[in-house]
Motif scaffolding. Structure first.
Motif, PDB file in Angstrom:
ATOM      1  N   SER A 149      -3.049 -11.343  -9.303  1.00 54.96           N
ATOM      2  CA  SER A 149      -2.548 -10.461 -10.384  1.00 54.96           C
ATOM      3  C   SER A 149      -1.297 -10.953 -10.915  1.00 54.96           C
ATOM      4  N   ASN A 150      -0.980 -10.049 -12.058  1.00 56.83           N
ATOM      5  CA  ASN A 150       0.525 -10.342 -12.452  1.00 56.83           C
ATOM      6  C   ASN A 150       1.204  -9.003 -11.556  1.00 56.83           C
ATOM      7  N   ARG A 151       0.531  -7.924 -11.229  1.00 63.42           N
ATOM      8  CA  ARG A 151       1.405  -7.276 -10.554  1.00 63.42           C
ATOM      9  C   ARG A 151       1.799  -7.585  -9.267  1.00 63.42           C
ATOM     10  N   LYS A 152       0.922  -8.371  -8.520  1.00 64.56           N
ATOM     11  CA  LYS A 152       1.441  -9.036  -7.226  1.00 64.56           C
ATOM     12  C   LYS A 152       2.318  -9.978  -7.360  1.00 64.56           C
ATOM     13  N   ASN A 153       2.303 -10.970  -8.393  1.00 61.48           N
ATOM     14  CA  ASN A 153       3.162 -12.088  -8.930  1.00 61.48           C
ATOM     15  C   ASN A 153       4.585 -11.447  -9.114  1.00 61.48           C
ATOM     16  N   ILE A 154       4.592 -10.312  -9.840  1.00 63.75           N
ATOM     17  CA  ILE A 154       5.697  -9.490  -9.988  1.00 63.75           C
ATOM     18  C   ILE A 154       6.375  -8.849  -8.927  1.00 63.75           C
ATOM     19  N   PHE A 155       5.613  -8.431  -7.968  1.00 64.65           N
ATOM     20  CA  PHE A 155       6.038  -7.691  -6.867  1.00 64.65           C
ATOM     21  C   PHE A 155       6.873  -8.848  -5.786  1.00 64.65           C
ATOM     22  N   LEU A 156       6.008  -9.954  -5.653  1.00 66.25           N
ATOM     23  CA  LEU A 156       6.425 -11.272  -5.033  1.00 66.25           C
ATOM     24  C   LEU A 156       7.860 -11.568  -5.536  1.00 66.25           C
ATOM     25  N   LEU A 157       8.047 -11.934  -6.864  1.00 68.86           N
ATOM     26  CA  LEU A 157       9.351 -12.348  -7.141  1.00 68.86           C
ATOM     27  C   LEU A 157      10.333 -11.289  -7.018  1.00 68.86           C
ATOM     28  N   ALA A 174      10.086  -1.275  -0.438  1.00 65.77           N
ATOM     29  CA  ALA A 174       9.101  -1.592  -1.247  1.00 65.77           C
ATOM     30  C   ALA A 174       8.067  -2.498  -0.660  1.00 65.77           C
ATOM     31  N   ASN A 175       8.415  -3.290   0.378  1.00 64.75           N
ATOM     32  CA  ASN A 175       7.264  -3.976   1.056  1.00 64.75           C
ATOM     33  C   ASN A 175       6.577  -3.084   1.637  1.00 64.75           C
ATOM     34  N   ILE A 176       7.026  -2.290   2.403  1.00 66.01           N
ATOM     35  CA  ILE A 176       5.988  -1.193   3.257  1.00 66.01           C
ATOM     36  C   ILE A 176       5.002  -0.469   2.315  1.00 66.01           C
ATOM     37  N   VAL A 177       5.837   0.034   1.252  1.00 68.21           N
ATOM     38  CA  VAL A 177       4.778   0.739   0.262  1.00 68.21           C
ATOM     39  C   VAL A 177       3.382  -0.001  -0.406  1.00 68.21           C
ATOM     40  N   TRP A 178       4.299  -1.502  -0.672  1.00 72.19           N
ATOM     41  CA  TRP A 178       3.233  -2.504  -1.272  1.00 72.19           C
ATOM     42  C   TRP A 178       1.947  -2.953  -0.173  1.00 72.19           C
ATOM     43  N   TYR A 179       2.204  -3.003   0.890  1.00 72.09           N
ATOM     44  CA  TYR A 179       1.323  -3.637   1.592  1.00 72.09           C
ATOM     45  C   TYR A 179       0.678  -2.355   2.319  1.00 72.09           C
ATOM     46  N   GLN A 180       0.934  -1.154   2.379  1.00 74.45           N
ATOM     47  CA  GLN A 180       0.143  -0.198   2.820  1.00 74.45           C
ATOM     48  C   GLN A 180      -0.779   0.464   1.641  1.00 74.45           C
ATOM     49  N   TRP A 181      -0.358   0.400   0.482  1.00 75.05           N
ATOM     50  CA  TRP A 181      -1.225   1.060  -0.567  1.00 75.05           C
ATOM     51  C   TRP A 181      -1.880   0.023  -1.636  1.00 75.05           C
ATOM     52  N   PHE A 182      -0.899  -0.975  -2.024  1.00 78.66           N
ATOM     53  CA  PHE A 182      -1.487  -1.716  -3.172  1.00 78.66           C
ATOM     54  C   PHE A 182      -2.040  -2.982  -2.848  1.00 78.66           C
ATOM     55  N   ASP A 183      -1.733  -3.530  -1.760  1.00 78.71           N
ATOM     56  CA  ASP A 183      -1.911  -4.792  -1.554  1.00 78.71           C
ATOM     57  C   ASP A 183      -3.755  -5.195  -1.608  1.00 78.71           C
ATOM     58  N   ASP A 184      -4.378  -4.226  -0.970  1.00 78.96           N
ATOM     59  CA  ASP A 184      -5.807  -4.501  -0.976  1.00 78.96           C
ATOM     60  C   ASP A 184      -6.506  -4.247  -2.282  1.00 78.96           C
ATOM     61  N   LYS A 185      -5.876  -3.464  -2.999  1.00 75.55           N
ATOM     62  CA  LYS A 185      -6.335  -2.947  -4.417  1.00 75.55           C
ATOM     63  C   LYS A 185      -6.021  -3.942  -5.619  1.00 75.55           C
ATOM     64  N   VAL A 186      -5.364  -4.985  -5.284  1.00 80.23           N
ATOM     65  CA  VAL A 186      -5.176  -6.053  -6.512  1.00 80.23           C
ATOM     66  C   VAL A 186      -6.188  -7.259  -6.250  1.00 80.23           C
TER      67      VAL A 186
END
Length: 119
Positions: free
Chosen positions: A38-46, A107-119
């Motif tokens: 997803s675009n959200r994942k790409n933006i987070f990684l960048l 930001a890494n902790i928040v992303w991988y705990q709450w958003f990573d599985d939903k994307v």
């Protein structure tokens, strides 16, 4: 010289052709993965990559201070004296680096705990 033959699609191809096909399929897999993500994942990684890049740059900038603290010698003392004549400001770099490190880790902790599985 004996050439090993592999079956490639409709006919036989040589080892070089097989390696080229494997390389092409690997590239195609990478492109498909990037597109399917997803675009959200790409933006987070960048954004995460930029954060870690800033932290690394700060560590490089702070190397003379760290070297002087760890190995207090005449050489490192001269290095610090020479740098202090210019606009070398390790305190500013330390503050910017600490803030960037905290934001990036959170930001890494928040992303991988709450958003990573939903994307």
């Amino acid at each position: 010289m004996v050439r090993t033959r592999f079956e490639c699609g409709s006919g036989l191809c040589s080892v070089g052709d097989h390696d080229r096909l494997i390389g092409a399929s690997t590239s195609l897999y990478f492109i498909q993965t990037m597109i399917s993500r997803s675009n959200r994942k790409n933006i987070f990684l960048l954004a995460s990559m930029v954060g870690w890049l800033i932290v690394g740059a700060v560590l490089i900038y702070l190397f003379p201070v760290i070297a002087n603290f760890v190995s207090h010698s005449e050489t490192t003392q001269l290095w610090m004296k020479t740098l202090s004549r210019g606009s070398y400001d390790p305190m500013l770099a330390g503050v910017v680096g600490a803030i960037t490190l905290i934001i990036t880790v959170l930001a890494n902790i928040v992303w991988y705990q709450w958003f990573d599985d939903k994307v």
